[in-house]
Design an enzyme around this catalytic site. Structure first.
Site, PDB file in Angstrom:
ATOM      1  N   THR A 120      33.913  54.727  48.089  1.00 14.42           N
ATOM      2  CA  THR A 120      35.158  54.865  47.361  1.00 14.42           C
ATOM      3  C   THR A 120      35.242  53.826  46.260  1.00 14.42           C
ATOM      4  O   THR A 120      34.402  52.925  46.180  1.00 14.42           O
ATOM      5  CB  THR A 120      36.384  54.778  48.292  1.00 14.42           C
ATOM      6  OG1 THR A 120      37.533  55.298  47.601  1.00 14.42           O
ATOM      7  CG2 THR A 120      36.658  53.344  48.705  1.00 14.42           C
ATOM      8  N   GLY A 185      40.172  53.909  54.964  1.00 10.53           N
ATOM      9  CA  GLY A 185      38.935  53.435  55.590  1.00 10.53           C
ATOM     10  C   GLY A 185      39.322  52.260  56.450  1.00 10.53           C
ATOM     11  O   GLY A 185      39.915  51.307  55.968  1.00 10.53           O
ATOM     12  N   CYS A 214      34.535  59.702  48.698  1.00  7.92           N
ATOM     13  CA  CYS A 214      34.657  59.916  50.137  1.00  7.92           C
ATOM     14  C   CYS A 214      33.657  60.957  50.641  1.00  7.92           C
ATOM     15  O   CYS A 214      33.835  61.542  51.704  1.00  7.92           O
ATOM     16  CB  CYS A 214      36.077  60.338  50.511  1.00  7.92           C
ATOM     17  SG  CYS A 214      37.322  59.148  49.932  1.00  7.92           S
TER      18      CYS A 214
END
Lengths: 271, 165
Positions: A120, A185, A214
């Site tokens: 990310t 996360g 992702c």
């Protein structure tokens, strides 16, 4: 027959629970204690502004250890990062579409972490919350914790008329139709959380072109700015609102803010 | 077996489910609210189980743990020969974008790891006590098992933990 079975299962009766129609119920005293605990759930919030990723990571590790030892109560870091790409424990480098050298030329850092989730991007105007909280004290497992993080972002988006939703199976995060607006996360160690959520207020979405965000190839990314027709207030207000949504979803009744925090987390430097 | 049939028919009368999937004999599993807890195993308060057979102890996470984790998509295990310590992390599982450390209930040396979990991490969800085992350990201090919870104590622990929130 049913009454006989309930009596046979006496082994499950404790001071705190009794059987009622085949399901455990708390005793009256336990209910009162439970409600008393709910009335006083405190969160300490560190508003940190822009923080380098590694420095924030080191601080989280220290705070998570302190939380595990019971030295501190539930804590949350609210911050933004300079342009930073991160990978999770699975090290899904195949979802990073450029080399590390090219990232450096862009002025972005790359970090490998122990959190869950895929690759990310974090950057300016993306609101980040890193809760360092005890899931055992809250009675939450990983799945419920993540669902509550998603709900936090969904509620926040709704303040600006944006209808966001949870992802489908294996698409953890928050979406507006098929565009991702919020990412999650998390790391859980000894029941203590670290890392957390990242919500796109108005980051430069071009940075996301260099990754498969992702790990989901056929979906785009978006931001609150792009999705709402409402004029957005200052970031400070937005972050406060996001924090309020978090506190509400997780049932924190008292929020204490810390300012002028040293990133080193050194006790002597804390104000 | 007779007790299981009796409990099942009574559970039906009470309209609660009673469906352990493991072939090991369940010590207790009556309501949808309760995950399977098996006889013959010892349990930790961080929801790992251990089965001590001779000189080897097999370790995994409980049905209660996998339910609260969600679908496991990645498992990190130690290498053969690694040391594990009671109460310390030996690996991790990932589910719903969350990595959760898994702690060892006992100390010792890892003698075998369940490599099949690399390809099929979801086995931990579908068979937490059998095919979903994680590591086998040669215990360095078998007396540590005495301080773990038995099936009844663990069931009580889970009931109290879930009911308290």
């Amino acid at each position: 027959m049913a009454l006989l079975l309930v009596r046979k299962l006496n082994l499950l009766e404790t001071e705190e629970t009794r059987w009622c129609r085949g399901r455990p119920k708390l005793t009256w005293d336990a209910l009162i204690r439970k409600d008393a605990m709910r009335l006083h759930r405190s969160l300490e919030v560190w508003k940190m502004g822009f923080v380098n990723y590694l420095e924030a990571l080191k601080l989280q590790e220290k705070l998570a250890h302190d939380r595990k030892m019971g030295k501190i109560s539930d804590t949350l870091l609210a911050l933004q990062h300079p342009p930073t790409y991160t990978l999770g424990k699975r090290k899904t480098t195949h979802n990073l579409l450029v080399s590390e050298e090219e990232l450096q030329h862009m002025g972005a850092e790359l970090h490998y972490t122990e959190r869950g989730g895929d690759v990310t991007f974090h950057g300016p105007r993306q609101a980040i919350l890193y809760p360092i909280i005890s899931l055992r004290d809250l009675g939450l497992g990983a799945r419920m914790y993540v669902e509550n993080l998603e709900l936090t972002m969904i509620k926040f988006a709704s303040l600006y008329g944006v209808t966001a939703r949870r992802g489908n199976k294996c698409e953890t995060g928050v979406w507006v139709e098929d565009r991702k607006i919020g990412a999650i996360g998390v790391r859980i160690s000894s029941g203590i959380t670290s890392h957390g959520l990242a919500f796109n207020i108005d980051p430069d979405l071009n940075y996301f072109k260099h990754i498969v965000p992702c790990g989901i190839a056929d979906k785009g990314v978006t931001s609150l700015r792009k999705e709402t027709n409402v004029a957005l207030p200052a970031d400070e207000v937005l972050h406060e609102q996001l924090l309020s949504c978090f506190a509400g979803v997780f049932g924190f009744t008292t929020v204490v803010e810390k300012d002028n925090i040293s990133v080193s987390g050194d006790e002597e430097k804390r104000v | 077996m007779a007790m299981r049939v009796w409990a099942s028919s009574t559970a039906n009368a009470l309209r609660i489910s009673c469906a352990p999937k493991s072939s090991l004999y369940p010590s207790f599993s009556l309501s949808k609210c309760f995950s399977t807890v098996l006889d013959g195993l010892k349990y930790s308060t961080s929801h790992e189980w251990v089965k001590h057979e001779g000189s080897v102890a097999t370790v995994g996470i409980t049905a209660h743990a996998q339910e609260h984790l969600g679908e496991v998509v990645f498992v990190e295990l130690p290498e053969n020969g690694a040391s594990v310590s009671k109460g310390r992390s030996f690996g991790a599982v990932e589910s719903v974008k969350a990595t959760s450390d898994v702690n060892s209930p006992i100390s010792g040396e890892v003698v075998e790891i369940n490599s099949a979990l690399t390809e099929k991490p979801g086995t931990i969800n579908s068979s937490p006590y059998e095919e979903g085992w994680m590591i086998k350990v040669k215990p360095s201090n078998p007396a540590e098992l005495d301080s773990l919870l038995g099936p009844k104590e663990y069931t009580k622990f889970c009931v109290e933990e879930d009911a308290a929130h």
